[in-house]
Write a protein that holds these residues in place. Structure first.
Motif, PDB file in Angstrom:
ATOM      1  N   ASP A  64      35.748  34.792  49.096  1.00  0.00           N
ATOM      2  CA  ASP A  64      36.240  35.965  49.812  1.00  0.00           C
ATOM      3  C   ASP A  64      36.159  35.682  51.312  1.00  0.00           C
ATOM      4  O   ASP A  64      35.074  35.705  51.902  1.00  0.00           O
ATOM      5  CB  ASP A  64      35.412  37.189  49.438  1.00  0.00           C
ATOM      6  N   ASP A 121      40.660  31.331  40.522  1.00  0.00           N
ATOM      7  CA  ASP A 121      39.733  30.929  39.466  1.00  0.00           C
ATOM      8  C   ASP A 121      40.502  30.380  38.262  1.00  0.00           C
ATOM      9  O   ASP A 121      40.119  29.367  37.666  1.00  0.00           O
ATOM     10  CB  ASP A 121      38.879  32.132  39.063  1.00  0.00           C
ATOM     11  N   MET A 137      41.963  36.189  44.047  1.00  0.00           N
ATOM     12  CA  MET A 137      40.752  35.431  43.747  1.00  0.00           C
ATOM     13  C   MET A 137      40.657  35.120  42.258  1.00  0.00           C
ATOM     14  O   MET A 137      40.258  34.018  41.864  1.00  0.00           O
ATOM     15  CB  MET A 137      39.519  36.194  44.232  1.00  0.00           C
ATOM     16  N   GLN A 138      41.059  36.059  41.430  1.00  0.00           N
ATOM     17  CA  GLN A 138      41.056  35.796  39.993  1.00  0.00           C
ATOM     18  C   GLN A 138      42.041  34.696  39.640  1.00  0.00           C
ATOM     19  O   GLN A 138      41.759  33.832  38.798  1.00  0.00           O
ATOM     20  CB  GLN A 138      41.407  37.071  39.223  1.00  0.00           C
ATOM     21  N   GLU A 168      41.542  44.920  49.677  1.00  0.00           N
ATOM     22  CA  GLU A 168      40.512  44.349  48.811  1.00  0.00           C
ATOM     23  C   GLU A 168      41.046  44.153  47.396  1.00  0.00           C
ATOM     24  O   GLU A 168      40.747  43.138  46.743  1.00  0.00           O
ATOM     25  CB  GLU A 168      39.274  45.236  48.787  1.00  0.00           C
ATOM     26  N   LYS A 169      41.860  45.088  46.931  1.00  0.00           N
ATOM     27  CA  LYS A 169      42.417  44.967  45.587  1.00  0.00           C
ATOM     28  C   LYS A 169      43.297  43.723  45.480  1.00  0.00           C
ATOM     29  O   LYS A 169      43.172  42.940  44.527  1.00  0.00           O
ATOM     30  CB  LYS A 169      43.230  46.210  45.244  1.00  0.00           C
ATOM     31  N   ARG A 212      43.205  41.099  47.370  1.00  0.00           N
ATOM     32  CA  ARG A 212      42.352  39.917  47.534  1.00  0.00           C
ATOM     33  C   ARG A 212      41.671  39.563  46.215  1.00  0.00           C
ATOM     34  O   ARG A 212      41.587  38.391  45.840  1.00  0.00           O
ATOM     35  CB  ARG A 212      41.307  40.186  48.617  1.00  0.00           C
ATOM     36  N   ARG A 213      41.225  40.576  45.499  1.00  0.00           N
ATOM     37  CA  ARG A 213      40.552  40.329  44.218  1.00  0.00           C
ATOM     38  C   ARG A 213      41.523  39.782  43.170  1.00  0.00           C
ATOM     39  O   ARG A 213      41.165  38.925  42.364  1.00  0.00           O
ATOM     40  CB  ARG A 213      39.895  41.613  43.704  1.00  0.00           C
ATOM     41  N   VAL A 214      42.748  40.269  43.188  1.00  0.00           N
ATOM     42  CA  VAL A 214      43.757  39.727  42.273  1.00  0.00           C
ATOM     43  C   VAL A 214      43.973  38.243  42.560  1.00  0.00           C
ATOM     44  O   VAL A 214      43.982  37.403  41.649  1.00  0.00           O
ATOM     45  CB  VAL A 214      45.083  40.499  42.408  1.00  0.00           C
TER      46      VAL A 214
END
Length: 244
Positions: free
Chosen positions: A174, A166, A162-163, A155-156, A158-160
């Protein structure tokens, strides 16, 4: 973030330029050495670097090379720390890459690459055309902003990713774990069809592995119907029409 993009072609060059323009410390490593990185890729502040040096002490490494060449990076990435986020933008097309038996037999593209490299991967930016990435990025909150799916087991990580999606001008979606990344592979309903954040979830859910493979394998035949000079809009419409 400290980011290295491996590959200076259409996708890699786009990402290097956009991420450097967004304020990241970006290095670009091309297969033919730093001197072969196109000058236009470096105009936003990215720097060309030799491959071995480019993967040292980086927060994120983005692979934008031909799918069949990903295993060649195993030795280069062997010394990269586990916490470094490695993002895979590649896609498998048999007519371009040659047949790869494991993938033809159902192994997911990025799962194959993760096993070949011996490390976890994030799947991102693979489901948007190079021209879409080059010209369609807009600020967050812009109506009709195109969405890009991101899949990873961490998840970490994936969030990186995703940022960073953006930061390149697209709404990150997600898309779950890497085992779900088949839904964003060629040529599913969410693949290169320029969907919004509201539209991309249902499109991913509608993916069908058998149908999507048939659509993928017919791509050259369908391209031939577009004439000698298809526009970007023509290609996106062709991809959408395959799932109507």
């Amino acid at each position: 973030m400290k980011i290295t993009v491996i590959g200076a072609g259409a996708i890699g060059g786009n990402l290097a330029s956009k991420l450097a323009a967004a304020g990241h410390d970006v290095q670009v490593a091309g297969a033919r050495g730093p001197e072969a990185v196109p000058a236009g890729v470096l105009e936003s502040g990215a720097r060309a670097e030799a491959l071995d040096a480019a993967v040292r002490e980086r927060d994120v490494i983005i692979m934008s090379i031909p799918f069949d060449r990903v295993p060649e990076l195993a030795d280069v990435l062997a010394s990269v720390p586990d916490e470094t986020v490695v993002i895979d933008t590649t896609n498998y097309y048999p007519h371009l890459n040659g047949r790869i038996e494991a993938v033809d037999n159902g192994q997911l593209e990025s799962v194959r690459n993760a096993e070949a490299l011996g490390r976890p991967l994030v799947k991102a930016w693979n489901a948007a055309l190079a021209e879409t990435q080059r010209t369609k990025g807009v600020p967050a909150g812009t109506p009709g902003r195109i969405a890009i799916p991101v899949a990873a087991d961490s998840e970490k990580a994936r969030r990186v990713a995703m940022q960073l999606v953006d930061d390149t001008g697209f709404d990150p979606y997600d898309a779950g774990v890497l085992a779900d990344s088949w839904r964003q592979q060629p040529m599913g309903p969410a693949y290169c069809t320029e969907l919004t954040l509201d539209e991309i979830g249902p499109a991913l859910a509608a993916a069908d592995p058998d149908k999507d493979t048939r659509v993928r394998d017919s791509v050259m035949e369908r391209f031939a119907t577009l004439g000698d000079a298809p526009t970007h809009k023509d290609v996106v419409e062709m991809n959408r029409a395959a799932h109507r």
